[in-house]
Design an enzyme around this catalytic site. Structure first.
Site, PDB file in Angstrom:
ATOM      1  N   GLY A   1     -25.132   2.170   2.229  1.00  0.00           N
ATOM      2  CA  GLY A   1     -24.240   2.900   1.314  1.00  0.00           C
ATOM      3  C   GLY A   1     -24.487   2.501  -0.119  1.00  0.00           C
ATOM      4  O   GLY A   1     -24.300   1.347  -0.496  1.00  0.00           O
ATOM      5  N   VAL A   2     -24.956   3.484  -0.919  1.00  0.00           N
ATOM      6  CA  VAL A   2     -25.266   3.169  -2.320  1.00  0.00           C
ATOM      7  C   VAL A   2     -24.351   3.966  -3.245  1.00  0.00           C
ATOM      8  O   VAL A   2     -24.798   4.669  -4.141  1.00  0.00           O
ATOM      9  CB  VAL A   2     -26.762   3.384  -2.654  1.00  0.00           C
ATOM     10  CG1 VAL A   2     -27.606   2.331  -1.966  1.00  0.00           C
ATOM     11  CG2 VAL A   2     -27.232   4.786  -2.249  1.00  0.00           C
TER      12      VAL A   2
ATOM     13  N   LYS B   1       0.856  -1.187   0.000  1.00  0.00           N
ATOM     14  CA  LYS B   1       0.000   0.000   0.000  1.00  0.00           C
ATOM     15  C   LYS B   1       0.890   1.234   0.000  1.00  0.00           C
ATOM     16  O   LYS B   1       2.037   1.187   0.455  1.00  0.00           O
ATOM     17  CB  LYS B   1      -0.865   0.018   1.278  1.00  0.00           C
ATOM     18  CG  LYS B   1      -2.122   0.831   1.141  1.00  0.00           C
ATOM     19  CD  LYS B   1      -3.201   0.080   0.395  1.00  0.00           C
ATOM     20  CE  LYS B   1      -4.428   0.899   0.170  1.00  0.00           C
ATOM     21  NZ  LYS B   1      -5.475   0.125  -0.523  1.00  0.00           N
TER      22      LYS B   1
END
Ligand code: NAD
Length: 359
Positions: free
Chosen positions: A180-181, A84
């Site tokens: 959550g969309v 990361k």
């Protein structure tokens, strides 16, 4: 960070290979690249750009996320290790070509040990800037969206959970809450409705929510703070991390938790508690690996092939069934079973590599 531990103690405890600090004074670039484990392949992981309040916060994030990527790659069956990169900057104000090119040069110096991709605060355009300095960056063809592959993987996960709990993967009439969309959640909602599920949604962004309900009038909505309390077959977290915590777990009234959000369990203790309640938990990094699988496919010598990537994403179903079987056999929570499968794959590849290089 483990309380009162030095950086080297943390690196040793979790077997990190490398932590690289990158700075460019004139540009104000402060970035860190963590390489957790490269047994399976180069360390892949997104570039996260956030105005971290402190150096320590950035170090904690890059280390935690890199390790998570090792497990995700291992469980997904791709030849990628875990890494990361975090950049301490405000993505709204501090992005520039020079900054991303400087970061690209640092990535290039690692010689392919770390492969960059998009993450929170960065996008395909930023990857193009990095790509001006190094080939060690992945992106999908412009017509593809990574969230499509992630959502497809979540659907495989939900089917596997249904099969496990109800003895049938049939979606018709099943009740689901989606928290959550955004990019992933809205796609999952569309697929669920197509398969006949009864879906309740929420989002803190009212405009987004209204747009989705206008497109799919069969949806019902509920306030964000209540979504996890609804009595349903499946709860699907697609917003934030740490949503399965000491406060929310006793309030859950579902049989299954399966969603895209990263790091859903606040901590391991919460994973154990969830298992004790009898709710089936689909380990997040396993079911949300569709995007990583697509990125891995883009590194194929012949280039990205959509059908091949989707075919590999469908294997999430079988991997999850193996995790559930192991959890049952060993009487352990599913999150531990997933870790075990991932660790077994890494150990066996490491052993094969050692044997191959033995004199
Ligand atoms: P996104 O930002 O497009 O969508 C997240 C949505 O959650 C937004 O609409 C936001 O308004 C909403 N939200 C934020 N806080 C909320 C709350 N408290 N309650 C309800 N809604 C809330 O993100 P995404 O790309 O759809 O990803 C969703 C999750 O899945 C994230 O945790 C992400 O890390 C994870 N994930 C995404 C991918 C991918 O391919 N995009 C891959 C792996 C994991």
């Amino acid at each position: 960070m483990i309380m009162n531990s030095t950086i080297f103690e943390v690196l040793q405890t979790y077997n990190y290979e490398q932590l690289v600090f990158c700075q460019e004074k004139t540009l104000g670039l402060q970035a860190m690249i963590a390489i957790h484990d490269t047994t399976l392949g180069p360390a892949a992981g997104g570039v996260r750009m956030l105005p971290y309040a402190s150096e320590q916060e950035a170090i904690d994030d890059v280390l935690r996320l890199a390790r998570g990527m090792t497990y995700k790659g291992a469980a997904a069956g791709v030849n990628l290790g875990g890494g990361k990169c975090v950049v301490r900057a405000d993505p709204e104000r501090e992005k520039s070509e020079a900054l991303f090119r400087a970061l690209g040069r640092f990535i290039q110096r690692l010689g392919g040990l770390y492969i960059a991709g998009e993450d929170v605060g960065t996008n395909a355009h930023d990857m193009e800037m990095i790509g001006l300095e190094t080939p060690h960056v992945v992106s999908l063809p412009v017509e593809e969206e990574v969230s499509h592959f992630t959502a497809f993987g979540i659907m495989q996960g939900i089917h596997a959970c249904l099969q496990n709990v109800y003895g049938s993967a049939e979606m018709q009439g099943r009740t689901i809450t989606v928290q959550g969309v955004g990019a992933v959640g809205s796609r999952v909602v569309r697929d669920l409705l197509e398969e006949g599920a009864v879906v309740t949604v929420t989002d803190t962004n009212q405009e987004k929510l209204e747009r989705l309900v206008a497109a799919y009038p069969a949806l019902t909505t509920c306030p964000p703070e209540e979504i996890h309390t609804r009595p349903v077959d499946i709860h699907c977290p697609c917003a934030l991390g740490a949503v399965l915590n000491e406060r929310t777990i006793p309030e859950l009234h579902c049989k299954i938790v399966c969603g895209a959000a990263n790091n859903q369990l606040a901590d391991e203790y919460c994973g154990d508690r969830l298992a004790q309640t009898g709710i089936l938990y689909a380990p997040d990094y396993l079911v949300n690996a569709g995007g990583m699988i697509a990125y891995a496919d883009s590194r194929h010598p012949e280039g990205f092939v959509r059908q091949r990537a989707l075919a590999q994403v469908t294997r999430i179903y079988d991997t999850l069934q193996r995790v559930f079987a192991l959890a049952r056999e060993e009487a352990i929570p599913t999150y531990r079973a997933a870790d075990r499968l991932a660790e077994q794959r890494i150990a066996s590849v490491r052993q094969a590599k050692t044997l191959a290089t033995a004199p």
